[in-house]
Design an enzyme around this catalytic site. Structure first.
Site, PDB file in Angstrom:
ATOM      1  N   ASP A 133      36.202  43.885  49.359  1.00 47.73           N
ATOM      2  CA  ASP A 133      34.706  43.573  49.059  1.00 47.73           C
ATOM      3  C   ASP A 133      34.011  43.238  50.175  1.00 47.73           C
ATOM      4  OD1 ASP A 133      36.275  41.401  48.801  1.00 47.73           O
ATOM      5  OD2 ASP A 133      34.890  40.483  47.894  1.00 47.73           O
TER       6      ASP A 133
ATOM      7  N   ARG B  23      44.654  41.557  48.197  1.00 49.12           N
ATOM      8  CA  ARG B  23      44.259  42.176  49.173  1.00 49.12           C
ATOM      9  C   ARG B  23      42.836  43.089  49.165  1.00 49.12           C
ATOM     10  NH1 ARG B  23      48.440  41.472  53.149  1.00 49.12           N
ATOM     11  NH2 ARG B  23      46.952  41.501  54.707  1.00 49.12           N
TER      12      ARG B  23
ATOM     13  N   ILE C  10      45.618  30.430  51.036  1.00 47.19           N
ATOM     14  CA  ILE C  10      45.199  31.784  51.325  1.00 47.19           C
ATOM     15  C   ILE C  10      45.421  32.938  50.483  1.00 47.19           C
ATOM     16  CG2 ILE C  10      44.539  33.302  53.163  1.00 47.19           C
ATOM     17  CD1 ILE C  10      43.962  30.727  54.482  1.00 47.19           C
TER      18      ILE C  10
ATOM     19  N   ASP D  43      51.330  32.715  57.403  1.00 45.44           N
ATOM     20  CA  ASP D  43      52.211  33.428  57.802  1.00 45.44           C
ATOM     21  C   ASP D  43      53.645  32.487  58.245  1.00 45.44           C
ATOM     22  OD1 ASP D  43      50.860  35.679  57.425  1.00 45.44           O
ATOM     23  OD2 ASP D  43      50.403  36.007  59.676  1.00 45.44           O
TER      24      ASP D  43
ATOM     25  N   ARG E 262      59.123  45.663  60.619  1.00 47.01           N
ATOM     26  CA  ARG E 262      57.582  45.709  60.712  1.00 47.01           C
ATOM     27  C   ARG E 262      56.975  44.976  61.899  1.00 47.01           C
ATOM     28  NH1 ARG E 262      54.613  44.327  56.072  1.00 47.01           N
ATOM     29  NH2 ARG E 262      53.126  44.211  57.532  1.00 47.01           N
TER      30      ARG E 262
ATOM     31  N   CYS F 221      49.294  44.217  47.445  1.00 48.48           N
ATOM     32  CA  CYS F 221      50.542  44.178  48.149  1.00 48.48           C
ATOM     33  C   CYS F 221      51.289  42.880  47.773  1.00 48.48           C
ATOM     34  CB  CYS F 221      50.367  44.253  49.519  1.00 48.48           C
ATOM     35  SG  CYS F 221      49.980  42.687  50.396  1.00 48.48           S
TER      36      CYS F 221
ATOM     37  N   LYS G 273      51.807  41.402  67.134  1.00 43.33           N
ATOM     38  CA  LYS G 273      51.556  42.514  66.158  1.00 43.33           C
ATOM     39  C   LYS G 273      50.351  42.458  66.092  1.00 43.33           C
ATOM     40  CE  LYS G 273      52.429  42.017  61.876  1.00 43.33           C
ATOM     41  NZ  LYS G 273      51.515  42.335  60.809  1.00 43.33           N
ATOM     42  N   ASN G 274      49.645  41.436  65.352  1.00 43.64           N
ATOM     43  CA  ASN G 274      48.283  41.586  64.880  1.00 43.64           C
ATOM     44  C   ASN G 274      47.111  41.377  65.773  1.00 43.64           C
ATOM     45  OD1 ASN G 274      49.460  41.692  62.386  1.00 43.64           O
ATOM     46  ND2 ASN G 274      49.060  39.515  61.633  1.00 43.64           N
TER      47      ASN G 274
HETATM   48  N1  EPU Z   1      39.460  38.590  51.443  1.00 42.18           N
HETATM   49  C1  EPU Z   1      38.317  38.956  50.459  1.00 42.18           C
HETATM   50  N2  EPU Z   1      37.745  40.053  50.680  1.00 42.18           N
HETATM   51  C2  EPU Z   1      38.159  41.018  51.580  1.00 42.18           C
HETATM   52  C3  EPU Z   1      38.978  40.561  52.543  1.00 42.18           C
HETATM   53  C4  EPU Z   1      39.859  39.397  52.491  1.00 42.18           C
HETATM   54  O1  EPU Z   1      38.092  37.982  49.507  1.00 42.18           O
HETATM   55  O2  EPU Z   1      37.170  42.038  51.812  1.00 42.18           O
HETATM   56  C5  EPU Z   1      40.175  37.372  51.302  1.00 42.18           C
HETATM   57  C6  EPU Z   1      41.750  37.490  51.120  1.00 42.18           C
HETATM   58  O3  EPU Z   1      42.067  37.937  49.847  1.00 42.18           O
HETATM   59  C7  EPU Z   1      42.425  36.183  51.537  1.00 42.18           C
HETATM   60  C8  EPU Z   1      41.279  35.735  52.565  1.00 42.18           C
HETATM   61  O4  EPU Z   1      39.980  36.691  52.454  1.00 42.18           O
HETATM   62  O5  EPU Z   1      42.207  35.421  50.376  1.00 42.18           O
HETATM   63  C9  EPU Z   1      41.781  35.906  54.038  1.00 42.18           C
HETATM   64  O6  EPU Z   1      42.497  37.011  54.222  1.00 42.18           O
HETATM   65  P1  EPU Z   1      42.313  37.934  55.447  1.00 42.18           P
HETATM   66  O7  EPU Z   1      41.113  38.835  55.328  1.00 42.18           O
HETATM   67  O8  EPU Z   1      41.844  36.859  56.625  1.00 42.18           O
HETATM   68  O9  EPU Z   1      43.540  38.564  55.646  1.00 42.18           O
HETATM   69  P2  EPU Z   1      43.983  39.788  56.841  1.00 42.18           P
HETATM   70  O10 EPU Z   1      42.973  40.011  57.655  1.00 42.18           O
HETATM   71  O11 EPU Z   1      43.950  41.152  55.509  1.00 42.18           O
HETATM   72  C10 EPU Z   1      45.416  38.958  58.284  1.00 42.18           C
HETATM   73  C11 EPU Z   1      46.550  39.138  58.952  1.00 42.18           C
HETATM   74  C12 EPU Z   1      47.796  38.582  57.998  1.00 42.18           C
HETATM   75  C13 EPU Z   1      47.528  37.083  57.848  1.00 42.18           C
HETATM   76  C14 EPU Z   1      45.991  36.926  57.370  1.00 42.18           C
HETATM   77  C15 EPU Z   1      45.704  35.530  57.329  1.00 42.18           C
HETATM   78  C16 EPU Z   1      46.780  41.251  60.185  1.00 42.18           C
HETATM   79  C17 EPU Z   1      46.757  42.490  60.271  1.00 42.18           C
HETATM   80  N3  EPU Z   1      46.922  40.804  59.080  1.00 42.18           N
HETATM   81  O12 EPU Z   1      45.339  39.541  57.256  1.00 42.18           O
HETATM   82  O13 EPU Z   1      49.193  38.837  58.651  1.00 42.18           O
HETATM   83  O14 EPU Z   1      48.418  36.788  56.664  1.00 42.18           O
HETATM   84  O15 EPU Z   1      45.110  37.719  58.193  1.00 42.18           O
HETATM   85  O16 EPU Z   1      45.794  34.948  58.543  1.00 42.18           O
HETATM   86  O17 EPU Z   1      45.867  40.798  61.176  1.00 42.18           O
HETATM   87  C18 EPU Z   1      51.355  39.540  58.487  1.00 42.18           C
HETATM   88  O18 EPU Z   1      51.239  39.614  59.846  1.00 42.18           O
HETATM   89  O19 EPU Z   1      52.563  39.820  58.042  1.00 42.18           O
HETATM   90  C19 EPU Z   1      50.193  39.436  57.886  1.00 42.18           C
HETATM   91  C20 EPU Z   1      50.308  39.401  56.363  1.00 42.18           C
END
Ligand code: EPU
Length: 438
Positions: free
Chosen positions: A128, A125, A335, A313, A406, A120, A26-27
């Site tokens: 910034d 999430r 995380i 995950d 999903r 969420c 998916k991702n």
């Molecule tokens: N973070 C920030 N600021 C930002 C963005 C992220 O502080 O602007 C922090 C987050 O709060 C978190 C850390 O950075 O503490 C890492 O989060 P990340 O941005 O890597 O998460 P994501 O990219 O939103 C993806 C996957 C998630 C998976 C995470 C971690 C997708 C669509 N989603 O989320 O997958 O848990 O990486 O590996 O790729 C799922 O598939 O169910 C899912 C939640």
């Protein structure tokens, strides 16, 4: 009301046997759909899982003006006619991954507007790091009525040096794609290393991009022009989280289960963990066979970490594993801050779990689990509940199945094929098979 699952538990017995095939990730597919925005010609995506998040992303791109054609196992995506870069709030709020479209749209059209994705169930999430990166690439940000409008000051973005304070998966993917259309060089530091990122970079490079270092913490991109796929397809890699979930399931409930069409090199942390816990695994190129040991499973602490560490995950399925292993172990979620809420439901099913703080729980095993009615709070915890329900004595009802759908295609059919007893009851109370027959 949403569909629900009725699950007959095995009361602690191992009853699964056979071969279970892993779907496309998916991702990975979600990001490839967004990558279509970078192309002059249509791109073809293969091995795409048929799941709700993908359907929503297709709907989102279509609402922007893209032409998307369904193909067997995938899509052809033509973004030539995209006429707006305003991401509609209604769909974007339901699918956070839509954030990866913001950068490519901004880079192509000089402007993008999107809603604040909001928090969420797994944590706050924030966005910034996205906003900071866009500013560094020469954009200005306005926030009004819960929407961001971001515009490139000179009409075009420029390459920049961006340091991510947290390793962000979607952030790294977004800026890697954005930089492909920006003028000059972009350097991403403390970039995330998840295999989906390298896979995406390889596809973009095969279509004319110049990206170096994807899969490491420093990625350099030379940008400046739209890409041409020239018929080279994006082949979605196997879902490593689904692979890991099936490994846990087979370790707890299998007699001999073969996890097929997976990439074992993407789940090394899980393999190392399960082997240390006493699960016999036999690993080949694209299959992992999970056997049975005559010794009990051992408990081990779990600490989530960015790739190649133990994935967040898989944290919830692993807590279910620990309820059946001998000893006491700590689960440390590093995380996200809201990703242990499911533990309370597992406790109600009979698990011995002590919450320590927002990030840590102690799990003591082995404990028999009892069937119950539970609600799936998010996609990954939902699958953990499904595994727990299959272990339990008696019947369970899992609500909010939408959350499992999903991310996992036809999950009950695939699990039933190896011996599970799961019935999907449609929203209006009709068993799924009857609906198909009607
Ligand atoms: N973070 C920030 N600021 C930002 C963005 C992220 O502080 O602007 C922090 C987050 O709060 C978190 C850390 O950075 O503490 C890492 O989060 P990340 O941005 O890597 O998460 P994501 O990219 O939103 C993806 C996957 C998630 C998976 C995470 C971690 C997708 C669509 N989603 O989320 O997958 O848990 O990486 O590996 O790729 C799922 O598939 O169910 C899912 C939640």
């Amino acid at each position: 009301m949403d569909d629900y699952f009725r699950v007959k538990g095995f009361g602690g017995q191992r009853k699964l046997r056979g071969r279970i095939t892993v779907s496309g990730a998916k991702n990975s597919a979600l990001k490839a759909l967004a990558a279509g925005i970078l192309f002059e010609d249509p791109i073809v995506l293969q091995n795409v899982p048929q799941i709700a998040d993908i359907e929503r992303t297709v709907a989102l791109l279509t609402s922007l003006g893209a032409d998307i054609m369904s193909l067997p196992g995938g899509y052809a995506v033509d973004t030539a006619k995209i006429g707006t870069s305003e991401i509609p709030s209604e769909i974007a709020r339901k699918i956070r991954a839509s954030i990866v479209m913001t950068g490519p749209l901004l880079a192509r059209f000089g402007e993008v507007s999107f809603p604040h994705p909001g928090g969420c169930v797994i944590g706050s999430r924030p966005v910034d790091l996205f906003l900071d990166g866009f500013e560094r690439m020469g954009a200005e940000i306005h926030y009004r009525d819960d929407r961001y409008t971001i515009s490139a000051r000179k009409g075009k973005l420029c390459g920049a040096r961006i340091f991510f304070k947290n390793q962000t998966v979607t952030g790294t993917e977004t800026f890697m794609m954005t930089a492909v259309l920006a003028e000059g060089f972009t350097i991403l530091r403390n970039a995330a290393c998840e295999p989906e990122i390298e896979h995406l970079a390889n596809f973009l490079n095969a279509s004319g991009a110049d990206i170096k270092g994807a899969g490491t913490h420093t990625i350099t991109i030379r940008g400046g022009r739209r890409l041409r796929a020239n018929g080279i397809p994006f082949v979605t890699p196997p879902d490593r989280i689904e692979t890991g979930s099936f490994l846990v399931l087979a370790a707890l409930l299998g007699r001999e289960v073969v996890i097929d069409q997976c990439d074992p090199s993407h789940v090394e942390s899980v393999i190392a963990y399960l082997e240390a816990a006493g699960v016999p695994l036999s690993v080949l190129d694209a299959t992992i066979t999970v056997g049975v040991s005559d010794k009990p499973l051992r408990s081990l602490d779990v600490k989530t970490h960015e790739y190649p560490g133990f994935p967040t995950d898989l944290q919830a399925p692993m807590a279910v594993f620990l309820t059946q292993a001998v000893g006491e172990a700590m689960v440390f979620e590093t995380i996200f801050e809201g990703r242990l809420a499911y533990a309370e439901e597992l406790r109600r099913m009979g698990a011995s779990i002590i919450p320590l703080d927002q990030h840590r729980i102690l799990v003591k095993g082995p404990t028999p689990l009892r069937g119950r009615e539970v609600e799936s709070p998010d996609l990954r915890a939902g699958l953990a509940f499904l595994i727990a329900a299959m272990i339990a004595e008696g019947e369970s009802v899992i609500r909010n199945v939408y959350n499992i759908d999903r991310g996992h295609e036809r999950i009950e059919e695939r699990l039933n094929a190896v011996g599970a007893d799961i019935v999907r009851v449609k929203a209006h109370g009709v068993v799924a098979e009857e609906v198909v027959a009607a």
